[in-house]
Design an enzyme around this catalytic site. Structure first.
Site, short mmCIF file in Angstrom:
data_model
loop_
_atom_site.label_atom_id
_atom_site.label_comp_id
_atom_site.label_asym_id
_atom_site.label_seq_id
_atom_site.Cartn_x
_atom_site.Cartn_y
_atom_site.Cartn_z
N HIS A 1 0.81 -1.23 0.00
CA HIS A 1 0.00 0.00 0.00
C HIS A 1 0.84 1.27 0.00
CE1 HIS A 1 -3.66 -2.42 1.76
NE2 HIS A 1 -3.40 -2.71 0.50
N THR B 1 -3.55 -8.25 10.96
CA THR B 1 -4.40 -7.72 9.88
C THR B 1 -5.79 -8.32 10.02
OG1 THR B 1 -4.76 -7.56 7.50
CG2 THR B 1 -3.49 -9.47 8.26
#
Ligand code: OAD
Length: 251
Positions: free
Chosen positions: A122, A191
């Site tokens: 990201h 996550t």
């Protein structure tokens, strides 16, 4: 299945190891996650902060929010979870194995802890780019004076991160997918495993026969073979010590 020993044994045997991380790995460094308790998305709408449309509509709001997060990341220090992952990499590599860290985080803490074989799916919050030309700049340690911030080529500066609706960097995604498809062990750390394509890497690893292990304070929807429930900064140093008794990770 719970229990650290079977996971440690799999790590010792592994010729390829992938660690996939998310915002939970930086919580013990004092940074906020997105969906967890106190997460950003509990009080903020991602569509208003983390999309190209949001930036077009209100570049001042979006760039100020990202600058706040940039300064928090710069002020934070890697925690024992980051350090244990860097130590795990050294142990696997010294034994002649392959290692790939795949992070969704944009805070740069893995690099600062010493991780080397790393892809950032990201992007990175500490680098910004002109939204017209794409030219990158690395801002200094102070906050910008005003928002939005003029870029070097007539556009506004935006963080060099991936927003919802944007493509992931193709080379990073390809490296992550290749590593996932050929690893023997994948650790999925901190996550929520709901954002794709990162979440699909777990499915790819499992389909290829890897031992899959979640390290999280709670169970997520990720379909993994083992769950080590607890804070990453406690579980990972224990796991590294259990796998390689000569390793000395902090924590
Ligand atoms: P999330 O905030 O969705 O998930 C964080 C996870 O970490 C949760 O499952 C928590 O239970 C867990 N957690 C919290 N503290 C922990 C600790 N000390 N040890 C271990 N686990 C802990 O963050 P991500 O999964 O990284 O994308 O989110 C994925 C993407 O969604 C982010 O990269 C970001 C976000 O929107 C974009 O902005 C494009």
């Amino acid at each position: 299945m719970n229990g650290i020993e079977p996971v440690a044994a799999a790590l010792r045997r592994a010729r390829g190891v992938v660690v996939l991380t998310g915002a939970g790995v930086s919580v013990e460094s004092g940074l906020r996650s997105f969906r967890g308790r106190d997460g950003w998305w509990r009080g903020h709408d991602p569509a208003r902060l983390a999309t190209p449309e949001a930036f077009e509509a209100d570049p001042a709001l979006v760039s100020e929010w990202y600058d706040t997060r940039r300064l928090a990341a710069l002020a934070a220090a890697p925690n024992p979870a980051h350090e244990a992952i860097a130590e795990l990499e050294r142990q696997v590599v010294v034994a002649g194995g392959r290692f790939q860290l795949v992070t969704q985080n944009v805070d740069g803490l893995h690099q600062r802890a010493g991780s080397e074989r790393l892809v950032e799916l990201h992007g990175n919050l500490t680098v910004w780019r002109d939204h017209r030309s794409g030219r990158r700049v690395t801002p200094g340690p102070a906050a910008f004076e005003a928002y939005p911030v003029p870029g070097p080529d007539g556009g506004w500066l935006r963080p060099d991160v991936v927003w919802f609706g944007e493509f992931l960097p193709p080379a990073a995604l390809a490296a992550a997918a290749a590593a996932a498809a050929s690893c023997d062990v994948m650790l999925v750390v901190g996550t929520s495993a709901v954002v794709f394509p990162a979440a699909s890497l777990v499915v790819e690893a499992a389909a290829a026969g890897a031992v899959t292990v979640e390290v999280n304070v709670e169970a997520t929807p990720a379909a993994v073979g083992h769950r080590l429930i607890g804070a990453a900064g406690e579980v990972l140093p224990r796991l590294v010590r259990a796998s390689w008794p000569s390793a000395r990770p902090r924590g």
